[in-house]
Design an enzyme around this catalytic site. Structure first.
Site, PDB file in Angstrom:
ATOM      1  N   ARG A   1      46.721  44.649  51.290  1.00  0.00           N
ATOM      2  CA  ARG A   1      46.255  44.337  49.935  1.00  0.00           C
ATOM      3  C   ARG A   1      46.425  42.845  49.647  1.00  0.00           C
ATOM      4  O   ARG A   1      45.607  42.234  48.956  1.00  0.00           O
ATOM      5  CB  ARG A   1      47.030  45.181  48.911  1.00  0.00           C
ATOM      6  CG  ARG A   1      46.744  46.669  48.997  1.00  0.00           C
ATOM      7  CD  ARG A   1      47.583  47.452  47.996  1.00  0.00           C
ATOM      8  NE  ARG A   1      47.385  46.960  46.640  1.00  0.00           N
ATOM      9  CZ  ARG A   1      46.353  47.285  45.866  1.00  0.00           C
ATOM     10  NH1 ARG A   1      45.435  48.139  46.302  1.00  0.00           N
ATOM     11  NH2 ARG A   1      46.235  46.795  44.641  1.00  0.00           N
TER      12      ARG A   1
ATOM     13  N   THR B   1      50.789  42.651  32.057  1.00  0.00           N
ATOM     14  CA  THR B   1      52.165  43.070  31.765  1.00  0.00           C
ATOM     15  C   THR B   1      52.485  44.382  32.487  1.00  0.00           C
ATOM     16  O   THR B   1      53.639  44.697  32.733  1.00  0.00           O
ATOM     17  CB  THR B   1      52.372  43.247  30.236  1.00  0.00           C
ATOM     18  OG1 THR B   1      51.246  43.940  29.691  1.00  0.00           O
ATOM     19  CG2 THR B   1      52.519  41.916  29.529  1.00  0.00           C
TER      20      THR B   1
ATOM     21  N   HIS C   1      44.037  39.939  47.898  1.00  0.00           N
ATOM     22  CA  HIS C   1      44.383  39.041  46.781  1.00  0.00           C
ATOM     23  C   HIS C   1      44.119  37.583  47.165  1.00  0.00           C
ATOM     24  O   HIS C   1      43.679  36.793  46.342  1.00  0.00           O
ATOM     25  CB  HIS C   1      45.850  39.225  46.384  1.00  0.00           C
ATOM     26  CG  HIS C   1      46.132  40.555  45.742  1.00  0.00           C
ATOM     27  ND1 HIS C   1      45.337  41.086  44.752  1.00  0.00           N
ATOM     28  CD2 HIS C   1      47.114  41.483  45.950  1.00  0.00           C
ATOM     29  CE1 HIS C   1      45.810  42.268  44.377  1.00  0.00           C
ATOM     30  NE2 HIS C   1      46.886  42.535  45.093  1.00  0.00           N
TER      31      HIS C   1
ATOM     32  N   LEU D   1      35.852  22.252  30.997  1.00  0.00           N
ATOM     33  CA  LEU D   1      36.085  23.702  30.953  1.00  0.00           C
ATOM     34  C   LEU D   1      37.540  24.011  30.582  1.00  0.00           C
ATOM     35  O   LEU D   1      38.467  23.417  31.141  1.00  0.00           O
ATOM     36  CB  LEU D   1      35.787  24.293  32.333  1.00  0.00           C
ATOM     37  CG  LEU D   1      36.099  25.775  32.495  1.00  0.00           C
ATOM     38  CD1 LEU D   1      34.983  26.629  31.902  1.00  0.00           C
ATOM     39  CD2 LEU D   1      36.289  26.150  33.964  1.00  0.00           C
TER      40      LEU D   1
ATOM     41  N   ASP E   1      38.830  42.664  39.531  1.00  0.00           N
ATOM     42  CA  ASP E   1      39.338  43.913  40.100  1.00  0.00           C
ATOM     43  C   ASP E   1      38.710  44.203  41.458  1.00  0.00           C
ATOM     44  O   ASP E   1      37.568  43.841  41.711  1.00  0.00           O
ATOM     45  CB  ASP E   1      39.038  45.061  39.127  1.00  0.00           C
ATOM     46  CG  ASP E   1      39.816  46.313  39.466  1.00  0.00           C
ATOM     47  OD1 ASP E   1      40.831  46.226  40.193  1.00  0.00           O
ATOM     48  OD2 ASP E   1      39.405  47.398  39.016  1.00  0.00           O
ATOM     49  N   GLY E   2      39.465  44.867  42.311  1.00  0.00           N
ATOM     50  CA  GLY E   2      38.905  45.350  43.574  1.00  0.00           C
ATOM     51  C   GLY E   2      39.451  44.659  44.813  1.00  0.00           C
ATOM     52  O   GLY E   2      38.979  44.922  45.925  1.00  0.00           O
TER      53      GLY E   2
ATOM     54  N   GLY F   1      42.326  44.997  46.360  1.00  0.00           N
ATOM     55  CA  GLY F   1      43.002  45.931  47.271  1.00  0.00           C
ATOM     56  C   GLY F   1      42.002  46.739  48.065  1.00  0.00           C
ATOM     57  O   GLY F   1      42.088  46.849  49.299  1.00  0.00           O
TER      58      GLY F   1
HETATM   59  C1  FPP Z   1      43.183  43.680  40.676  1.00  0.00           C
HETATM   60  O1  FPP Z   1      42.696  44.196  41.895  1.00  0.00           O
HETATM   61  C2  FPP Z   1      43.612  42.318  40.872  1.00  0.00           C
HETATM   62  C3  FPP Z   1      44.846  41.834  40.581  1.00  0.00           C
HETATM   63  C4  FPP Z   1      45.902  42.655  39.959  1.00  0.00           C
HETATM   64  C5  FPP Z   1      45.219  40.454  40.904  1.00  0.00           C
HETATM   65  C6  FPP Z   1      44.168  39.430  40.633  1.00  0.00           C
HETATM   66  C7  FPP Z   1      44.563  38.196  41.317  1.00  0.00           C
HETATM   67  C8  FPP Z   1      43.728  37.356  41.951  1.00  0.00           C
HETATM   68  C9  FPP Z   1      42.266  37.506  41.922  1.00  0.00           C
HETATM   69  C10 FPP Z   1      44.237  36.198  42.754  1.00  0.00           C
HETATM   70  C11 FPP Z   1      45.223  35.312  42.060  1.00  0.00           C
HETATM   71  C12 FPP Z   1      44.603  34.425  41.084  1.00  0.00           C
HETATM   72  C13 FPP Z   1      45.177  33.268  40.691  1.00  0.00           C
HETATM   73  C14 FPP Z   1      44.523  32.495  39.621  1.00  0.00           C
HETATM   74  C15 FPP Z   1      46.405  32.747  41.263  1.00  0.00           C
HETATM   75  P1  FPP Z   1      43.458  45.431  42.575  1.00  0.00           P
HETATM   76  O2  FPP Z   1      44.494  44.908  43.461  1.00  0.00           O
HETATM   77  O3  FPP Z   1      43.929  46.349  41.493  1.00  0.00           O
HETATM   78  O4  FPP Z   1      42.290  46.075  43.400  1.00  0.00           O
HETATM   79  P2  FPP Z   1      42.122  47.613  43.699  1.00  0.00           P
HETATM   80  O5  FPP Z   1      41.688  48.252  42.409  1.00  0.00           O
HETATM   81  O6  FPP Z   1      41.033  47.623  44.713  1.00  0.00           O
HETATM   82  O7  FPP Z   1      43.415  48.138  44.218  1.00  0.00           O
END
Ligand code: FPP
Length: 243
Positions: free
Chosen positions: A36, A69, A40, A134, A23-24, A26
């Site tokens: 954002r 989901t 990612h 792994l 998380d984090g 964005g």
């Molecule tokens: C949450 O942060 C993160 C996600 C919803 C996406 C996670 C994806 C990745 C780390 C990259 C893709 C990975 C692979 C394996 C292809 P957020 O966007 O909700 O952050 P925020 O809370 O700061 O808005």
């Protein structure tokens, strides 16, 4: 490069199954006035680092929450970018993962993803299916409530068609219907990004996991931070409800 022997020398306990809510992304990007998507992309790079580190230090199962989901509710542009990142990640990494004996596994409903992604993922699953290192679980279109619901429905259907007897339904049979199959429960769950919740991630498998919440945003998460989390985990006393 992480040296497993060094880590063992320092008596750091290695979890058999590590799970991470990434998380984090964005917020990380926003602090630099970037999109954002940029966050990612940087988050994907940390996936590469942490998979490598986990494999090096002998973690057996690594489960990463990449797309829930509920994430379909995000703006179309962000959803499309995250879907593209799956392709970027696999195109960049699958050969390397395979050479490093990593076995890929998907948690969640694969067949609801776009066709290109399904095809690429299926190729990656096939390529790595006999690997013995792994086990990398990527949770994609995954929600724990949905997973539990699907498992229950499958057992009801199996009883209905006579494949199993209702009295043969055990806890173990139920667990085996989950997307993690017969994998062991999570030992350590790490959630970067400052929020303190499970967000519908592996609710059954985390029943007795140790949980570490950290304010570090996922794109800033590093091997060093992982080791710090393992040091904290080493100090935790795990009683599993006993004394
Ligand atoms: C949450 O942060 C993160 C996600 C919803 C996406 C996670 C994806 C990745 C780390 C990259 C893709 C990975 C692979 C394996 C292809 P957020 O966007 O909700 O952050 P925020 O809370 O700061 O808005």
């Amino acid at each position: 490069m992480l040296d497993k022997d060094e880590i063992l020398k320092e008596n750091i306990r290695i979890p058999n199954h590590l799970a991470i809510i990434m998380d984090g992304n964005g917020r990380w990007a926003t602090q630099f006035n970037k999109s954002r998507s940029f966050g990612h992309y940087e988050g994907m790079k940390r996936v590469i680092d942490i998979v490598k580190a986990s494999s090096d230090i002998g973690i057996k199962y690594l489960s990463l929450y990449a797309f829930s989901t509920e994430n379909w509710k995000r703006p179309l542009e962000e959803v499309s970018y995250l879907m593209d990142l799956i392709l970027v990640f696999l195109n960049k990494q699958i050969k390397h993962l395979h050479e490093n004996n990593v076995k890929l596994n998907i948690l969640g409903i694969l067949n609801q993803l776009p066709p290109k992604q399904i095809k690429k993922i299926e190729e990656a699953l096939k390529l790595t299916e006999n690997n013995t290192g792994l086990i990398l679980n990527i949770a994609l279109n995954y929600g724990s409530k949905d997973e539990i619901f699907r498992a229950v429905k499958k057992m009801i259907n199996d009883v209905w068609i006579g494949a199993i007897d209702k009295d043969s339904i055990t806890e173990e049979l139920f667990y085996n219907q989950l997307d993690t199959g017969n994998m062991p429960d999570v030992d350590l769950l790490i959630r970067p990004g400052g929020e303190k919740r499970l967000s519908n991630f592996m609710l059954v498998q985390n029943a007795y996991s140790e949980i570490i919440f950290t304010d570090v945003l996922w794109p800033d998460f590093s091997e060093k931070k992982l080791i710090q989390c393992l040091e904290e985990y080493t100090l935790r006393e795990r009683r599993f409800g006993g004394l």
